[in-house]
Design a protein around this motif. Structure first.
Motif, PDB file in Angstrom:
ATOM      1  N   CYS B 105       0.842  -1.196   0.000  1.00  0.00           N
ATOM      2  CA  CYS B 105       0.000   0.000   0.000  1.00  0.00           C
ATOM      3  C   CYS B 105       0.877   1.245   0.000  1.00  0.00           C
ATOM      4  O   CYS B 105       2.082   1.170   0.230  1.00  0.00           O
ATOM      5  CB  CYS B 105      -0.960  -0.002   1.184  1.00  0.00           C
ATOM      6  SG  CYS B 105      -0.177   0.019   2.789  1.00  0.00           S
ATOM      7  N   ALA B 106       0.272   2.369  -0.303  1.00  0.00           N
ATOM      8  CA  ALA B 106       0.976   3.646  -0.285  1.00  0.00           C
ATOM      9  C   ALA B 106       0.079   4.685   0.368  1.00  0.00           C
ATOM     10  O   ALA B 106      -1.144   4.582   0.305  1.00  0.00           O
ATOM     11  CB  ALA B 106       1.332   4.086  -1.703  1.00  0.00           C
ATOM     12  N   VAL B 107       0.725   5.664   1.017  1.00  0.00           N
ATOM     13  CA  VAL B 107      -0.024   6.759   1.646  1.00  0.00           C
ATOM     14  C   VAL B 107       0.431   8.047   0.974  1.00  0.00           C
ATOM     15  O   VAL B 107       1.639   8.322   0.903  1.00  0.00           O
ATOM     16  CB  VAL B 107       0.254   6.819   3.163  1.00  0.00           C
ATOM     17  CG1 VAL B 107      -0.588   7.916   3.807  1.00  0.00           C
ATOM     18  CG2 VAL B 107      -0.026   5.475   3.820  1.00  0.00           C
ATOM     19  N   VAL B 108      -0.516   8.812   0.463  1.00  0.00           N
ATOM     20  CA  VAL B 108      -0.164  10.028  -0.276  1.00  0.00           C
ATOM     21  C   VAL B 108      -1.012  11.213   0.161  1.00  0.00           C
ATOM     22  O   VAL B 108      -2.101  11.051   0.699  1.00  0.00           O
ATOM     23  CB  VAL B 108      -0.344   9.838  -1.803  1.00  0.00           C
ATOM     24  CG1 VAL B 108       0.479   8.666  -2.316  1.00  0.00           C
ATOM     25  CG2 VAL B 108      -1.813   9.654  -2.171  1.00  0.00           C
ATOM     26  N   GLN B 109      -0.485  12.398  -0.131  1.00  0.00           N
ATOM     27  CA  GLN B 109      -1.280  13.609   0.031  1.00  0.00           C
ATOM     28  C   GLN B 109      -2.131  13.816  -1.229  1.00  0.00           C
ATOM     29  O   GLN B 109      -1.820  13.263  -2.284  1.00  0.00           O
ATOM     30  CB  GLN B 109      -0.345  14.799   0.271  1.00  0.00           C
ATOM     31  CG  GLN B 109       0.357  14.737   1.628  1.00  0.00           C
ATOM     32  CD  GLN B 109       1.135  16.005   1.931  1.00  0.00           C
ATOM     33  OE1 GLN B 109       1.808  16.552   1.067  1.00  0.00           O
ATOM     34  NE2 GLN B 109       1.041  16.480   3.169  1.00  0.00           N
ATOM     35  N   PRO B 110      -3.189  14.623  -1.115  1.00  0.00           N
ATOM     36  CA  PRO B 110      -4.128  14.707  -2.241  1.00  0.00           C
ATOM     37  C   PRO B 110      -3.551  15.341  -3.498  1.00  0.00           C
ATOM     38  O   PRO B 110      -4.039  15.090  -4.596  1.00  0.00           O
ATOM     39  CB  PRO B 110      -5.275  15.564  -1.682  1.00  0.00           C
ATOM     40  CG  PRO B 110      -4.699  16.285  -0.508  1.00  0.00           C
ATOM     41  CD  PRO B 110      -3.662  15.384   0.057  1.00  0.00           C
ATOM     42  N   GLY B 111      -2.475  16.152  -3.356  1.00  0.00           N
ATOM     43  CA  GLY B 111      -1.943  16.842  -4.522  1.00  0.00           C
ATOM     44  C   GLY B 111      -0.931  16.046  -5.327  1.00  0.00           C
ATOM     45  O   GLY B 111      -0.370  16.559  -6.302  1.00  0.00           O
ATOM     46  N   VAL B 112      -0.677  14.794  -4.933  1.00  0.00           N
ATOM     47  CA  VAL B 112       0.278  13.966  -5.694  1.00  0.00           C
ATOM     48  C   VAL B 112      -0.300  13.661  -7.076  1.00  0.00           C
ATOM     49  O   VAL B 112      -1.466  13.285  -7.200  1.00  0.00           O
ATOM     50  CB  VAL B 112       0.573  12.651  -4.935  1.00  0.00           C
ATOM     51  CG1 VAL B 112       1.354  11.669  -5.807  1.00  0.00           C
ATOM     52  CG2 VAL B 112       1.339  12.943  -3.642  1.00  0.00           C
ATOM     53  N   VAL B 113       0.534  13.831  -8.097  1.00  0.00           N
ATOM     54  CA  VAL B 113       0.092  13.551  -9.462  1.00  0.00           C
ATOM     55  C   VAL B 113       0.064  12.030  -9.677  1.00  0.00           C
ATOM     56  O   VAL B 113       0.977  11.316  -9.255  1.00  0.00           O
ATOM     57  CB  VAL B 113       1.028  14.252 -10.474  1.00  0.00           C
ATOM     58  CG1 VAL B 113       0.782  13.766 -11.902  1.00  0.00           C
ATOM     59  CG2 VAL B 113       0.838  15.767 -10.378  1.00  0.00           C
ATOM     60  N   ASN B 114      -0.986  11.550 -10.306  1.00  0.00           N
ATOM     61  CA  ASN B 114      -1.185  10.114 -10.523  1.00  0.00           C
ATOM     62  C   ASN B 114       0.073   9.446 -11.104  1.00  0.00           C
ATOM     63  O   ASN B 114       0.558   8.451 -10.561  1.00  0.00           O
ATOM     64  CB  ASN B 114      -2.410   9.932 -11.441  1.00  0.00           C
ATOM     65  CG  ASN B 114      -2.694   8.474 -11.769  1.00  0.00           C
ATOM     66  OD1 ASN B 114      -1.861   7.791 -12.343  1.00  0.00           O
ATOM     67  ND2 ASN B 114      -3.883   7.997 -11.411  1.00  0.00           N
ATOM     68  N   ALA B 115       0.627  10.009 -12.181  1.00  0.00           N
ATOM     69  CA  ALA B 115       1.775   9.366 -12.839  1.00  0.00           C
ATOM     70  C   ALA B 115       3.013   9.359 -11.932  1.00  0.00           C
ATOM     71  O   ALA B 115       3.855   8.456 -12.041  1.00  0.00           O
ATOM     72  CB  ALA B 115       2.089  10.072 -14.155  1.00  0.00           C
ATOM     73  N   ASP B 116       3.138  10.353 -11.051  1.00  0.00           N
ATOM     74  CA  ASP B 116       4.286  10.379 -10.132  1.00  0.00           C
ATOM     75  C   ASP B 116       4.210   9.203  -9.162  1.00  0.00           C
ATOM     76  O   ASP B 116       5.229   8.574  -8.851  1.00  0.00           O
ATOM     77  CB  ASP B 116       4.318  11.695  -9.338  1.00  0.00           C
ATOM     78  CG  ASP B 116       4.662  12.883 -10.220  1.00  0.00           C
ATOM     79  OD1 ASP B 116       5.112  12.655 -11.373  1.00  0.00           O
ATOM     80  OD2 ASP B 116       4.466  14.024  -9.776  1.00  0.00           O
ATOM     81  N   LEU B 117       2.995   8.904  -8.697  1.00  0.00           N
ATOM     82  CA  LEU B 117       2.837   7.746  -7.813  1.00  0.00           C
ATOM     83  C   LEU B 117       3.154   6.459  -8.586  1.00  0.00           C
ATOM     84  O   LEU B 117       3.891   5.587  -8.100  1.00  0.00           O
ATOM     85  CB  LEU B 117       1.411   7.684  -7.252  1.00  0.00           C
ATOM     86  CG  LEU B 117       1.118   6.451  -6.385  1.00  0.00           C
ATOM     87  CD1 LEU B 117       1.988   6.429  -5.131  1.00  0.00           C
ATOM     88  CD2 LEU B 117      -0.366   6.389  -5.996  1.00  0.00           C
ATOM     89  N   GLN B 118       2.629   6.373  -9.800  1.00  0.00           N
ATOM     90  CA  GLN B 118       2.888   5.181 -10.627  1.00  0.00           C
ATOM     91  C   GLN B 118       4.392   4.933 -10.764  1.00  0.00           C
ATOM     92  O   GLN B 118       4.874   3.819 -10.598  1.00  0.00           O
ATOM     93  CB  GLN B 118       2.319   5.386 -12.035  1.00  0.00           C
ATOM     94  CG  GLN B 118       0.870   5.799 -12.060  1.00  0.00           C
ATOM     95  CD  GLN B 118      -0.031   4.742 -12.666  1.00  0.00           C
ATOM     96  OE1 GLN B 118       0.402   3.625 -12.883  1.00  0.00           O
ATOM     97  NE2 GLN B 118      -1.260   5.089 -12.901  1.00  0.00           N
ATOM     98  N   LYS B 119       5.106   6.018 -11.089  1.00  0.00           N
ATOM     99  CA  LYS B 119       6.546   5.912 -11.315  1.00  0.00           C
ATOM    100  C   LYS B 119       7.265   5.455 -10.048  1.00  0.00           C
ATOM    101  O   LYS B 119       8.141   4.599 -10.090  1.00  0.00           O
ATOM    102  CB  LYS B 119       7.094   7.276 -11.767  1.00  0.00           C
ATOM    103  CG  LYS B 119       8.189   7.183 -12.812  1.00  0.00           C
ATOM    104  CD  LYS B 119       8.519   8.545 -13.386  1.00  0.00           C
ATOM    105  CE  LYS B 119       9.526   9.291 -12.527  1.00  0.00           C
ATOM    106  NZ  LYS B 119       9.812  10.649 -13.051  1.00  0.00           N
TER     107      LYS B 119
END
Lengths: 457, 457
Positions: B105-119
Motif C-alpha cells: 500500500c501507499a499513503v499520499v497527500q491529495p496533490g500527488v500527481v497520478n503518474a508520479d505515484l505510478q513511477k
C-alpha cells in the motif's frame, strides 16, 4: 407485543402460513451463529419486493422493528431481535433471475445460497469469487449486508468488489435502485457500497446484481510446515513481494495444529509451529512456474516440509487440515469464539505474537487461523460461555487484542462485521465525529430506527 | 464577497502568499476541463490538514463556499465556483508519505500527481492501476473525489477499488479517518467509498491510503481493423467469453479513424469501420498463448488487418492512433464534448448504432472512442459552443443518448462524474427517493451546504 390486527394485516400481505409465531418458530429465529438469544415477536417470510414494501409501511407506521436475516450464519449477532421486533427471512426469494455471460454479471434474489450461484455460473466458465466459509448455507443477501469475505479475498477481494447494483426497500416502503449492470458507474453517491456492509440497518435488499469473472482454468496447491511462525510469515512476504498473488494463502498456528493432530484430522511433525496452505490459480502454463517459485521461497525461509499436489485428490488432501480445523477446535471446549482482528500484512507476525502473549496473560486457550495474504486473522478462543470468570478474562483479552490491531493500523473486523458482538469496541476505531456521521446516515434512511436497531449503532 | 478581515484570517492560517485574489489568479481558477467559467472570490492553497481544518471552521462560520480542486482536469465541471466561493487548491500537499511494499500500500497527500505515484511504486515492482487519460497532470485527491477510471479499468477496476483509507476534513473543521491500511475492513458504514466519487461535496480529502498490486512482468499489444463495427464488438465478446481479461480493450469508430487519418496520425484501410486496440499483461509465459488466441478471434470475426507488436517500439506504434485521437478530434471544430455514457458490455454495438443514428438525426459530427471491455463509451461531439443553434441540437442528442443508455441498463457516467455537466439528467437515473437519500447524506456531512454547492445535488 404486536396486536392481532397487525398480525392479520401482515398475513394478508405475505400469505397466511408465512407469518410465524409459535414458540418453536420463534426459538428457531432467536439466535444466529453468534449464539446470543433474543426471542423475536414474530417471523415474516415475504415472496416479493412489493410484499416487503407493504410490510415495511406497516412496520414504519406502527414502529415495529424489522430484522432482516439470511441464513443466520453471521458470527457478530447482526440478525437477532436484540430490541424486539420481527425477523424477516428470505428463503422464498431464492431465485437466480439472470446470468449474462456476455456482460459477465448475474442478477439474484437475496435468498440465493452463495454456493448455488457459484455452481450455476461455473456452467458458463465464470466465477463469483467471494467464498465465505459458510458458502454452502449462507445467502447472497446476507453476504451483501455483511460484505462477506473468504479465503480467496487476497487475490479476488470481497463481496463489495463484485457488487454492481441493488434494489432496496427503504424503511418507509419505497423501493430504490442503486448502481446498475455496468462495470463502471460514478453517478451520484455510491449508495450500493454504503448499503453493503450496513448489516441490515439501512434498507432491505431485494435484488442483487453481481459482477462475474472468468473461471480460472487450473490451480496448484502447496502446503508448507515451519518450525517457527516468523519463518512462515516471512514466506508470505516473499511470495507477495515476488509478484505472485495466490488465490488463497492460509496460515494455521501451533495451537490449532496440535488440536487438529489430537483430533485425528492430519499428521504433522512434532516441531510444527505453523502451516501455510497456498493455492494459485490461472492459466496452467503459468502455474507450474509459480508453484516451483513458491516451493523455493518456502524452503529458503526454512520450511521443514513442503508438499505440492500433483492431482485434484492430492490437493484435497492438503486442504484436509484447514477444513478440519473448526470441527477440531469446536470439539475441545463447549464454545469457540471466532475473532476477526485484521492488520496490514507486514504486521502479521507481530499480531500473532501478541495473541500468544494474551493467551498466556489471561490463561486462555487461543489458536490462530489466518487469511495470511491479506492480514485477516481469525483468533479462535476456546472457552465456555457459562464460565463467567473465564469469560471475564476473554473480554479483557479481546479488549487488548483490538487495541493492538488498531494501533498497528488494523481494524476491528476484516470480514465478520460488528453487529452486537463488537459494538462496544467501535469507538476504538472511529472518532466520535465519524460515529456521529454514521448515526446521521442511519437517520436519513431510517428516521424511526426500526431496521435492525440492536445492531452496531 | 469576502470581507478584508476574513481574507486576513485566511492569510494568517495558510501564509500571506497562499491566498490569491488578483484578477489573473481568479481567471486561472475560474474553469476546469469542462470549460464553463465561474470567477471565484478567492483561491486558498493550504499546506496541512490542520490548516484546512481551520479554514473550514471560518468558512462554516461565515457560510463561505469552498470548492476543492486538484488539477482541474475533470470534464464535468465539478471544481468550479458555480455559486461563488473560494477554490481550494492542493499543490502544496503533493508528497508521497509512504510506500509499503510488504503490505502493498501507499499513503499520499491529495496533490500527488497520478503518474508520479505510478513511477515511484514501479521502483518496487508494484503498480497503482487507475490510469485516467490525464494521469500525467491529474492528482490523487481529484481521482478519489471523481472515482477516476481509465483504459485499464476492464481488468483492474477504478480508483474506488484501490482505496483503503482516507483522512477527511468535514465542513465543520473536524478531521475524521475512514478505513485504514488493511485489505479487508468491514467496520461500520463504508464512509471511504461514500466519499469516493462524491465530487468534493462531503469533505476535503487530506490523506489517501491506496492498495498496490504486483507490476505485471510483461505485456502484449495487438491492433485489429474491421470493416464492420458489429464484427469488432463481437470480437470483444469472444475475447471476454474465452476467459482472457485484457488490461486494455479500446475501440475507435469510423468517424474518429477518419479524423485521425486526415490529421496524419496513422494510416488505415479506407474500408476501416472500427479499430480494436488490445493489450494483455501478466507473466510472459501466458501472454504468448493469449496473444495468439486474440489474433485468432479477430480473424475469425472478420478483421481485415491484425497487427501484433513484437517489441516495445512496435507496441508504442500501435498505441499511436489511440493517443492521437483527442488531438485530432480537437483540431476539427472549436470544441469537443467528451461524453461518458456507459452500458453493459453486450449492449455496446446497439449503443454505437444509436449514437450514429443520433448524429444523423440532429446533424452533428459524433465519433466514438470506447473502453469497449467494460462498456464505457466516450462519444466525442465535435461542435462549437458559440453556435447556439447547434448547441440546442447537441442538448437534444445528449438527452436521447442518456435515455438510451439508461434504458439499456447503463448509467449517465462511467468514469467522468456528474458535476454541473449532467446534474439536469440525474433524475433519469435515480428515483426521487434515491435523490432525497443523497440530499439527506449531503446534509449530514454539510448542513450549511458550503462544500462545492454548485455540483450535482
Amino acid at each position: 407485543m404486536i396486536s392481532t390486527s397487525i398480525k392479520q394485516e401482515l398475513r394478508s400481505i405475505v400469505g397466511e402460513e408465512w407469518f410465524l409465531e409459535t414458540p418453536e418458530d420463534l426459538a428457531t429465529y432467536s439466535y444466529d451463529a453468534f449464539l446470543q438469544e433474543y426471542t423475536p415477536d414474530g417471523v415474516v417470510i415475504p415472496e416479493t419486493a412489493d410484499q416487503i414494501s407493504r410490510v415495511m409501511q406497516i412496520a414504519n407506521r406502527e414502529r415495529i422493528n424489522i430484522i432482516p436475516r439470511g441464513a443466520g450464519t453471521n458470527i457478530c449477532g447482526s440478525s437477532v431481535a436484540r430490541k424486539g421486533g420481527i425477523i424477516m427471512a428470505f428463503h422464498r426469494m431464492n431465485r437466480i433471475l439472470e446470468i449474462d455471460p456476455e456482460s459477465m454479471c448475474a442478477v439474484v434474489q437475496p435468498g440465493v445460497v452463495n454456493a448455488d450461484l457459484q455452481k450455476e455460473v461455473e456452467k458458463y466458465r465464470l466465477m463469483y469469487p467471494p467464498d465465505p466459509a459458510s458458502m454452502f448455507v449462507c445467502t447472497l443477501g446476507g453476504n451483501v449486508a455483511l460484505n462477506a469475505g473468504g479465503p480467496r479475498g487476497v487475490k479476488y477481494g470481497v463481496t463489495r468488489d463484485y457488487l454492481l447494483g441493488l434494489d432496496v426497500v427503504l424503511p418507509n416502503g419505497v423501493i430504490i435502485r442503486t448502481g446498475g449492470k455496468t462495470l463502471k458507474n460514478v453517478s451520484g453517491y455510491d449508495l450500493t457500497r454504503l448499503i453493503c456492509g450496513s448489516e441490515g440497518t439501512l434498507g432491505i435488499i431485494t435484488e442483487i446484481t453481481v459482477r462475474l469473472v472468468p473461471l480460472p482454468s487450473a490451480k496448484a496447491t502447496l502446503q508448507a510446515v515451519f518450525s517457527d511462525v516468523d519463518d512462515a510469515a516471512k514466506t508470505v512476504s516473499s511470495i507477495i513481494a515476488s509478484g505472485i498473488v495466490p488465490a488463497t494463502l492460509e496460515l494455521i498456528d501451533r495451537v490449532v495444529l496440535n488440536v487438529i493432530r489430537d483430533y485425528g484430522g492430519a499428521e504433522f511433525s512434532p516441531e510444527a509451529e505453523a502451516l501455510l496452505l497456498i493455492e494459485v490459480d490461472g492459466q496452467s502454463s503459468a502455474l507450474e512456474a509459480q508453484g516451483k517459485s513458491i516451493e523455493k521461497f518456502c524452503k529458503e525461509r526454512g520450511a521443514i516440509q513442503v508438499d505440492r499436489a500433483t492431482s485434484a485428490e492430492e490437493a484435497e488432501k492438503l486442504w484436509q487440515a484447514r477444513r478440519t480445523a473448526f470441527g477440531a477446535v469446536a470439539s475441545l471446549r463447549p464454545n469457540c469464539i471466532v475473532e476477526d482482528a485484521t492488520v496490514p500484512v507486514k504486521r502479521l507476525p507481530e499480531m500473532i505474537r501478541k495473541i500468544v502473549e494474551l493467551a498466556d496473560k489471561y490463561a486462555l486457550k487461543i489458536g490462530v487461523l489466518a487469511h495470511a495474504g491479506d492480514g485477516n486473522l481469525h483468533p479462535l478462543i476456546m472457552t465456555d460461555l457459562q464460565d463467567k470468570k473465564e469469560i471475564g478474562r476473554v473480554d479483557k483479552a479481546l479488549d487488548d487484542m483490538y487495541e493492538a490491531a488498531i494501533s498497528m493500523g488494523g481494524t476491528l473486523s476484516g470480514e465478520h462485521g460488528i453487529g452486537i458482538a463488537k459494538d462496544r469496541f467501535i469507538s476504538k476505531e472511529f472518532s466520535p465525529s465519524a460515529i456521529e456521521i454514521m448515526r446521521g446516515i442511519k437517520r436519513v434512511f431510517d428516521p424511526n430506527n426500526i431496521l435492525n436497531p440492536g445492531s452496531f449503532l
